[in-house]
Design a protein around this motif. Structure first.
Motif, PDB file in Angstrom:
ATOM      1  N   ASN A 120       0.904  -1.055   0.204  1.00  0.00           N
ATOM      2  CA  ASN A 120       0.002   0.026  -0.055  1.00  0.00           C
ATOM      3  C   ASN A 120       1.016   1.341  -0.016  1.00  0.00           C
ATOM      4  O   ASN A 120       1.610   1.564   1.140  1.00  0.00           O
ATOM      5  CB  ASN A 120      -0.921  -0.207   1.208  1.00  0.00           C
ATOM      6  CG  ASN A 120      -1.712   1.179   1.479  1.00  0.00           C
ATOM      7  OD1 ASN A 120      -1.781   2.037   0.591  1.00  0.00           O
ATOM      8  ND2 ASN A 120      -2.446   1.297   2.616  1.00  0.00           N
ATOM      9  N   CYS A 121       1.087   1.899  -1.055  1.00  0.00           N
ATOM     10  CA  CYS A 121       1.770   3.242  -1.334  1.00  0.00           C
ATOM     11  C   CYS A 121       0.959   4.325  -0.466  1.00  0.00           C
ATOM     12  O   CYS A 121      -0.103   4.721  -1.014  1.00  0.00           O
ATOM     13  CB  CYS A 121       2.036   3.577  -2.573  1.00  0.00           C
ATOM     14  SG  CYS A 121       2.953   4.816  -2.853  1.00  0.00           S
ATOM     15  N   THR A 122       1.647   4.900   0.595  1.00  0.00           N
ATOM     16  CA  THR A 122       0.781   5.918   1.344  1.00  0.00           C
ATOM     17  C   THR A 122       1.495   7.288   0.888  1.00  0.00           C
ATOM     18  O   THR A 122       2.419   7.350   0.388  1.00  0.00           O
ATOM     19  CB  THR A 122       1.094   5.606   2.974  1.00  0.00           C
ATOM     20  OG1 THR A 122       0.390   6.425   3.671  1.00  0.00           O
ATOM     21  CG2 THR A 122       2.611   5.609   3.402  1.00  0.00           C
ATOM     22  N   LEU A 123       0.764   8.172   1.417  1.00  0.00           N
ATOM     23  CA  LEU A 123       1.257   9.685   1.428  1.00  0.00           C
ATOM     24  C   LEU A 123       1.161  10.103  -0.079  1.00  0.00           C
ATOM     25  O   LEU A 123       2.237  10.666  -0.619  1.00  0.00           O
ATOM     26  CB  LEU A 123       2.739  10.024   1.972  1.00  0.00           C
ATOM     27  CG  LEU A 123       2.770   9.976   3.708  1.00  0.00           C
ATOM     28  CD1 LEU A 123       4.153   9.682   4.047  1.00  0.00           C
ATOM     29  CD2 LEU A 123       1.971  11.167   4.292  1.00  0.00           C
ATOM     30  N   VAL A 124       0.386   9.930  -0.841  1.00  0.00           N
ATOM     31  CA  VAL A 124      -0.150  10.104  -2.010  1.00  0.00           C
ATOM     32  C   VAL A 124      -0.732  11.459  -2.083  1.00  0.00           C
ATOM     33  O   VAL A 124      -1.813  11.636  -1.576  1.00  0.00           O
ATOM     34  CB  VAL A 124      -0.715   8.880  -3.022  1.00  0.00           C
ATOM     35  CG1 VAL A 124      -1.101   9.648  -4.638  1.00  0.00           C
ATOM     36  CG2 VAL A 124       0.302   7.693  -3.102  1.00  0.00           C
ATOM     37  N   PHE A 125      -0.309  12.512  -2.861  1.00  0.00           N
ATOM     38  CA  PHE A 125      -0.852  13.794  -3.024  1.00  0.00           C
ATOM     39  C   PHE A 125      -1.250  14.304  -4.413  1.00  0.00           C
ATOM     40  O   PHE A 125      -1.658  15.431  -4.532  1.00  0.00           O
ATOM     41  CB  PHE A 125      -0.270  14.637  -2.154  1.00  0.00           C
ATOM     42  CG  PHE A 125      -0.244  14.599  -0.738  1.00  0.00           C
ATOM     43  CD1 PHE A 125      -1.321  14.840   0.219  1.00  0.00           C
ATOM     44  CD2 PHE A 125       0.739  13.713  -0.016  1.00  0.00           C
ATOM     45  CE1 PHE A 125      -1.344  14.608   1.503  1.00  0.00           C
ATOM     46  CE2 PHE A 125       0.828  13.426   1.336  1.00  0.00           C
ATOM     47  CZ  PHE A 125      -0.433  13.850   2.211  1.00  0.00           C
ATOM     48  N   SER A 126      -0.880  13.372  -5.472  1.00  0.00           N
ATOM     49  CA  SER A 126      -0.839  14.068  -6.913  1.00  0.00           C
ATOM     50  C   SER A 126      -1.236  12.865  -7.772  1.00  0.00           C
ATOM     51  O   SER A 126      -0.864  11.744  -7.236  1.00  0.00           O
ATOM     52  CB  SER A 126       0.331  14.870  -7.073  1.00  0.00           C
ATOM     53  OG  SER A 126       1.490  14.048  -7.389  1.00  0.00           O
ATOM     54  N   LEU A 127      -1.584  13.006  -9.015  1.00  0.00           N
ATOM     55  CA  LEU A 127      -1.682  12.154  -9.932  1.00  0.00           C
ATOM     56  C   LEU A 127      -0.293  11.633 -10.462  1.00  0.00           C
ATOM     57  O   LEU A 127      -0.459  10.550 -10.223  1.00  0.00           O
ATOM     58  CB  LEU A 127      -2.743  12.734 -11.195  1.00  0.00           C
ATOM     59  CG  LEU A 127      -2.910  11.861 -12.323  1.00  0.00           C
ATOM     60  CD1 LEU A 127      -3.504  10.488 -11.780  1.00  0.00           C
ATOM     61  CD2 LEU A 127      -3.746  12.566 -13.321  1.00  0.00           C
TER      62      LEU A 127
END
Ligand code: G3P
Length: 229
Positions: A120-127
Motif C-alpha cells: 500500500n503506497c501511502t502519502l500520495v498527494f498528486s496524480l
C-alpha cells in the motif's frame, strides 16, 4: 483481493467499495468487525504510537479479525524498507506492507512486486505520484484527501482524477481514499467509484446514523406498545 481467509474472518464484499478502519486500536477493530461490514484496517506509525502497544502483536490481532491489514515500514531507504517488507509479510498472509511515496519507496514497491509482497503506497498527494506508485507495482495507493482539504485544496478532486486515469489504462492498483474526516468523504468516494475508503473510528460510528431512522423506529415501537395496551 486477499485469498485463503480463515472462516472466522469477516467478509464484507457485497458492496464493491471496501471499507477499512484507520486505526491501531484492536478494540475498535473488534467492534466494527462485529457489524459484518469491515474489509480491512490501515495503520501508520502515528496511530501505533498513539495506542502505545507492541506493533507486531497489534497487527497479528487485527489479522485475525480482517483479511487486509496495512503495516507501515519505518525505514526510509529502499534497502531498509525491503528488509522490513520481507519481515512483515512473513507475520501473516493478511499483512499488506505500507510504503511511503518517495523515490526510495518506489524502489521498495518494485522489489515487493517482484517478491509477491502486497503493498500500500501511502502519502500520495498528486496524480503523477499515483501513476508512479502504480507503475512500480503497488497493490494499493493511498491519496490523503483530508490533508489536501486542510491545505486548502479539494482532496476528492484528486480521487476523481486518479479514477479517470485508471479508467483509460486499466491499472489493477486499487485506489484507497485515506485521511477521511467526515461521512461526506465516504459518500463521494463511492460516487466516484474508488475501490477502498479507510475511515477513522469516530467517522465510521456516524455512518449508520440518521435522525429519521431514530424517530421512525421510535414511532414503530410506540405504536407496537399501544397494541399491547
Ligand atoms: O490513512 C491515513 C491516515 O491515517 C492519515 O489520516 O487524519 O492523519 O490525515 P490523517
Amino acid at each position: 483481493m486477499v485469498r485463503g481467509v480463515a472462516s472466522k474472518v469477516n467478509r464484507a464484499y457485497n458492496f464493491p467499495m471496501k471499507l477499512f478502519l484507520d486505526t491501531a486500536n484492536v478494540d475498535h477493530v473488534t467492534e466494527i468487525a462485529s457489524w459484518g461490514v469491515l474489509d480491512g484496517v490501515t495503520t501508520n506509525p502515528s496511530l501505533v504510537a498513539k495506542e502505545g502497544k507492541d506493533f507486531k502483536e497489534t497487527v497479528l490481532k487485527m489479522c485475525a479479525l480482517v483479511p487486509c491489514v496495512s503495516a507501515q515500514v519505518t525505514a526510509t531507504d529502499a534497502e531498509g524498507m525491503q528488509k522490513q517488507a520481507v519481515e512483515y509479510s512473513k507475520w501473516h498472509k493478511h499483512v499488506v506492507v505500507k510504503v511511503p511515496m518517495t523515490v526510495e519507496g518506489l524502489k521498495a514497491l518494485r522489489f515487493c512486486k517482484e517478491k509477491g509482497i502486497k503493498t500500500n503506497c501511502t502519502l500520495v498527494f498528486s496524480l503523477p505520484q499515483a501513476m508512479l506508485a502504480a507503475k512500480a507495482g503497488a497493490s494499493i495507493i493511498s491519496p490523503f484527501v483530508g490533508r489536501i482539504d486542510d491545505a486548502g485544496g479539494d482532496g476528492m478532486q484528486l480521487i476523481a482524477e486518479i479514477m479517470e486515469a485508471w479508467e483509460h489504462y486499466q491499472f489493477s492498483t486499487e485506489v484507497l481514499v485515506a485521511s477521511t474526516r467526515k461521512p461526506e468523504h465516504i459518500e463521494r468516494a463511492a460516487r466516484i467509484g474508488a475501490h477502498i475508503a479507510t475511515i477513522p473510528y469516530e467517522v465510521f460510528k456516524k455512518l449508520p446514523l440518521h435522525p429519521l431512522t431514530d424517530t421512525g423506529l421510535k414511532k414503530f415501537m410506540d405504536d407496537w406498545t399501544k397494541t399491547k395496551g
